[in-house]
Design an enzyme around this catalytic site. Structure first.
Site, mmCIF file in Angstrom:
data_model
loop_
_atom_site.group_PDB
_atom_site.id
_atom_site.type_symbol
_atom_site.label_atom_id
_atom_site.label_comp_id
_atom_site.label_asym_id
_atom_site.label_seq_id
_atom_site.Cartn_x
_atom_site.Cartn_y
_atom_site.Cartn_z
ATOM 1 N N LYS A 243 17.851 -18.300 -17.266
ATOM 2 C CA LYS A 243 17.603 -19.213 -16.163
ATOM 3 C C LYS A 243 18.283 -20.561 -16.369
ATOM 4 C CE LYS A 243 13.732 -16.880 -14.095
ATOM 5 N NZ LYS A 243 12.378 -16.920 -13.529
ATOM 6 N N ARG A 282 10.391 -10.580 -19.504
ATOM 7 C CA ARG A 282 11.332 -9.953 -18.569
ATOM 8 C C ARG A 282 12.720 -10.493 -18.887
ATOM 9 N NH1 ARG A 282 13.447 -11.222 -13.458
ATOM 10 N NH2 ARG A 282 13.712 -9.423 -12.066
#
Length: 306
Positions: A243, A282
């Site tokens: 991210k 994840r």
């Protein structure tokens, strides 16, 4: 036999013959490993996801990528057909299902435990019919009433993610006095709606929604206070992989690290999250995170010496 042989008297086969394989038994949520944090592999069947958009945009390439993750040790394969990156355009449920259903069917047939990454109840329902065993919904505070009803009726595990707004508006909504406290409170509010629809406490998994309506500093603060999510009484999923806030951290010469250059930092967050008791992480790159959760589990089990 795994393959067909040439019929007697016909001589050797002159072309490759098909391999007959029986589908493996469907994987079950209840059979997931215990004793360590689980690793959920990300499989984006999209042309525009922030990290790997276009790499797995066809069913064949997506199935191959999913199988590689499965054989690399991923406990769960999370299949999504719509990008949730900031600014992403909406995809119709029909197009989303066209992308993901063949992939889910193939991975389930191979023996993988599959989750469906969607905000649409109709896509979630189609995915469950195709063999998916978990619904991973990043709609956050805008959850569809039909989704709550589906989760209640199907009794499958459901990932409740914190997000304000949608992909186009969430960056403008990242204003908090105390991000950890407010995220927990807002998750509890949606959780109560799920309860009212008949969803069981044991079905719910919470995700703090790193990067969804949070800036870099807020993401780090949430990671520092993961323990506050425990007050909700549910399993916790941490999804930090590649991210933006990791790219910012790894900036070199004024240039943010590209998504594929963030895997080592992702594995570090995996180890920290696992050591703090996260149920699952994840990630895009399964191998390093699988090693990280095993190290964290061994550290947690290490005897204390005096």
């Amino acid at each position: 036999m795994d393959s067909l042989a040439a019929a007697p008297g016909t001589g050797p086969a002159t072309s490759p013959l098909p391999v007959l394989r029986k589908p493996r038994p469907a994987a079950k949520f209840a059979d997931l490993p215990t004793g360590r944090t689980l690793v959920m592999g990300i499989l984006n069947v999209t042309p525009d996801s922030f990290s790997d958009g276009g790499k797995h945009a066809t069913a064949d390439t997506a199935i191959a990528a999913g199988l590689r993750m499965f054989y690399a040790g991923a406990d769960i394969i999370d299949v999504g057909g719509e990008s949730t990156r900031p600014g992403a355009e909406d995809v119709t449920p029909e197009e989303e299902q066209r992308r993901v259903i063949p992939v889910i069917e193939a991975l389930v047939k191979a023996g993988a435990l599959v989750s469906i990454d969607t905000t649409h109840a109709s896509t979630a329902a189609a995915a469950l019919k195709a063999g998916a065993a978990i619904i991973n919904d990043v709609s956050g505070l805008t959850i569809e009433p039909e989704m709550a009803e589906l989760v209640a009726a199907s009794k499958v595990p459901y990932v409740l993610t914190h997000r304000r707004g949608d992909a186009r508006t969430m960056d403008s909504l990242a204003e908090y006095q105390d991000v950890a406290v407010e995220v927990v409170a807002e998750l509890a509010g949606v959780r109560d709606k799920l309860y009212a629809a008949g969803v069981g406490k044991e079905q719910i998994i919470v995700d703090p929604g790193l990067g969804f309506a949070k800036n870099d500093a807020q993401n780090w603060e949430l990671l520092q206070h993961l323990d506050q999510l425990d007050s909700l009484g549910h399993k916790v999923l941490v999804a930090a992989s590649r991210k933006r806030f990791l790219g910012t951290l790894l900036t070199v010469a004024g240039k943010s690290a590209a998504p594929e250059e963030r895997d080592d930092a992702t594995a570090a967050i995996t180890a920290i999250s696992a050591f703090r008791g996260a149920w699952a992480v994840r990630v895009h790159d399964v191998g390093p995170s699988l090693d990280a959760v095993k190290v964290a589990a061994r550290m947690a089990a290490a005897p204390t010496t005096t």
